[in-house]
Write a protein that holds these residues in place. Structure first.
Motif, PDB file in Angstrom:
ATOM      1  N   ALA A   1       0.827  -1.210   0.000  1.00  0.00           N
ATOM      2  CA  ALA A   1       0.000   0.000   0.000  1.00  0.00           C
ATOM      3  C   ALA A   1       0.862   1.260   0.000  1.00  0.00           C
ATOM      4  CB  ALA A   1      -0.938  -0.010   1.206  1.00  0.00           C
TER       5      ALA A   1
ATOM      6  N   ALA B   1       2.051   2.049  -3.353  1.00  0.00           N
ATOM      7  CA  ALA B   1       1.012   2.619  -4.214  1.00  0.00           C
ATOM      8  C   ALA B   1       1.041   4.142  -4.221  1.00  0.00           C
ATOM      9  CB  ALA B   1      -0.366   2.131  -3.767  1.00  0.00           C
TER      10      ALA B   1
ATOM     11  N   ALA C   1      -6.982   6.616   1.808  1.00  0.00           N
ATOM     12  CA  ALA C   1      -6.818   5.664   0.704  1.00  0.00           C
ATOM     13  C   ALA C   1      -5.854   4.547   1.091  1.00  0.00           C
ATOM     14  CB  ALA C   1      -6.314   6.397  -0.537  1.00  0.00           C
TER      15      ALA C   1
ATOM     16  N   ASN D   1      -6.666   0.591   1.148  1.00  0.00           N
ATOM     17  CA  ASN D   1      -5.847  -0.324   0.350  1.00  0.00           C
ATOM     18  C   ASN D   1      -5.281  -1.458   1.198  1.00  0.00           C
ATOM     19  OD1 ASN D   1      -6.100   0.777  -2.237  1.00  0.00           O
ATOM     20  ND2 ASN D   1      -4.527   2.310  -1.846  1.00  0.00           N
TER      21      ASN D   1
ATOM     22  N   ILE E   1      -6.119  -5.275   0.493  1.00  0.00           N
ATOM     23  CA  ILE E   1      -5.029  -6.209   0.186  1.00  0.00           C
ATOM     24  C   ILE E   1      -5.113  -7.437   1.093  1.00  0.00           C
ATOM     25  CG2 ILE E   1      -2.524  -6.544   0.269  1.00  0.00           C
ATOM     26  CD1 ILE E   1      -2.260  -3.568  -0.541  1.00  0.00           C
TER      27      ILE E   1
ATOM     28  N   PHE F   1      -9.339  -2.717  -7.155  1.00  0.00           N
ATOM     29  CA  PHE F   1      -8.492  -1.648  -6.617  1.00  0.00           C
ATOM     30  C   PHE F   1      -8.655  -0.358  -7.423  1.00  0.00           C
ATOM     31  CE2 PHE F   1      -6.112  -4.981  -4.347  1.00  0.00           C
ATOM     32  CZ  PHE F   1      -6.024  -4.361  -3.112  1.00  0.00           C
TER      33      PHE F   1
ATOM     34  N   ASP G   1      -9.597   2.950  -5.521  1.00  0.00           N
ATOM     35  CA  ASP G   1      -8.672   4.081  -5.570  1.00  0.00           C
ATOM     36  C   ASP G   1      -9.195   5.231  -6.423  1.00  0.00           C
ATOM     37  OD1 ASP G   1      -6.654   3.080  -3.886  1.00  0.00           O
ATOM     38  OD2 ASP G   1      -5.939   1.766  -5.467  1.00  0.00           O
TER      39      ASP G   1
ATOM     40  N   PRO H   1      -2.223   3.581  -8.864  1.00  0.00           N
ATOM     41  CA  PRO H   1      -2.044   2.812  -7.622  1.00  0.00           C
ATOM     42  C   PRO H   1      -2.628   1.406  -7.719  1.00  0.00           C
ATOM     43  CG  PRO H   1      -3.643   4.581  -7.312  1.00  0.00           C
ATOM     44  CD  PRO H   1      -2.958   4.829  -8.617  1.00  0.00           C
ATOM     45  N   ALA H   2      -3.727   1.264  -8.458  1.00  0.00           N
ATOM     46  CA  ALA H   2      -4.298  -0.074  -8.645  1.00  0.00           C
ATOM     47  C   ALA H   2      -3.326  -0.978  -9.390  1.00  0.00           C
ATOM     48  CB  ALA H   2      -5.622   0.029  -9.409  1.00  0.00           C
TER      49      ALA H   2
ATOM     50  N   ILE I   1      -0.416  -1.870  -6.953  1.00  0.00           N
ATOM     51  CA  ILE I   1      -0.831  -2.836  -5.935  1.00  0.00           C
ATOM     52  C   ILE I   1      -1.003  -4.224  -6.538  1.00  0.00           C
ATOM     53  CG2 ILE I   1      -2.734  -3.487  -4.398  1.00  0.00           C
ATOM     54  CD1 ILE I   1      -3.138  -0.497  -3.853  1.00  0.00           C
TER      55      ILE I   1
END
Length: 292
Positions: A173, A176, A213, A217, A221, A242, A246, A273-274, A277
């Protein structure tokens, strides 16, 4: 040969991830604790270091995966020696201290050569040591611990305790954040908006949005990693979930506390970020073997 290459990629991915996260955390802490912005403006120092709000400095965290990869390449031939030692983390940290900090061939800050040959004041050599020592120590502890988990007898690779899973989720995370940075920069370019780095860094409402966020996350996860390990969900589904989270979290947060961004930009920001991750989960977890 193919198996060794996959093993190296796994090791390199971990090294890149741990390096990036520890670099970001300790850089952020120490820069605020010691006031790097003020120090870098002092005489002699300002001729050596870029200002902390320089656009070039901003991209420092983004090259850390490359440094992590270089570390992995250098450590790969001696990896077994480090992992088979009871205090392998200390051996690794010793390498960093001797070859990377104190005994560098170049006259770098905090090195013996730097003290002798550079015009940098002694206090500047000393003030950088806490960050470098703590960051490399943390890097060594986490990387060696993470690698040693694979060889623990009686425990399959895909199984881990709650705390191990939590640590892994936190690291992914944190990684990310780089995705958020890339998405935010691209959205600013598309919207033709200039970003004031200093103002953004001091705006606690903006910073809290990323903290919220981050929490979402980490929780997601922890949930999805178990389902992916058990082959109950595909990576594409992980990525899409994700991406949705996000995208929605910043939009909802801004709608409540500030002013919402256009949905199209939120979708762009949430994509990166998706992606990070999903890649982190792919490298950090191993699925159960197929039956039969």
């Amino acid at each position: 040969m193919k198996s060794n290459f996959k093993e190296f990629l796994s090791f390199a991915g971990k090294a890149a991830l741990v390096q990036t996260i520890t670099y970001f955390i300790f850089g952020l802490l120490m820069s605020n604790l010691f006031g790097y912005a003020r120090l870098f403006q002092q005489e002699i120092i300002r001729d050596f270091m870029r200002p902390i709000d320089s656009p070039t400095t901003f991209f420092g965290p983004f090259i850390q995966p490359i440094r992590g990869l270089l570390f992995a390449i250098g450590l790969w031939p001696i990896r077994k020696i480090i992992l088979e030692s009871k205090r392998g983390w200390l051996i690794l940290w010793g390498f960093f201290m001797i070859f990377g900090i104190l005994g560098t061939p170049a006259a770098a800050p905090s090195s013996l050569e730097g003290v002798i040959y550079s015009r940098l004041p002694l206090w500047y050599h000393l003030i950088g040591l806490p960050e470098m020592m703590l960051q490399t120590l943390t890097f060594s502890l986490i990387l060696v611990w993470w690698e040693k988990r694979k060889s623990q007898p009686g425990q399959p690779l895909w199984e881990s305790s709650f705390w191990a899973d939590l640590l892994k989720a936190v690291m992914i995370a944190c990684f990310a954040y780089m995705g958020y940075a890339v998405g935010s920069l691209l959205s600013a370019v598309i919207a033709k908006v200039s970003i004031d780095m200093e103002t953004a860094a001091s705006d606690w409402k903006t910073q809290m949005m990323f903290v919220v966020a981050f929490v979402f996350n980490v929780l997601l996860i922890l949930i999805l990693s178990r389902r992916w390990v058990a082959r109950k969900i595909t990576l594409w589904q992980v990525f899409l979930l994700f991406w949705l989270v996000d995208t929605l979290v910043p939009v909802v947060y801004q709608w409540i506390f500030t002013s919402p961004m256009p949905l199209s930009l939120a979708i762009l920001i949430g994509f990166f970020p998706a992606l990070v991750i999903t890649a982190g989960m792919r490298m950090g977890y191993r699925q159960t073997p197929l039956a039969g």
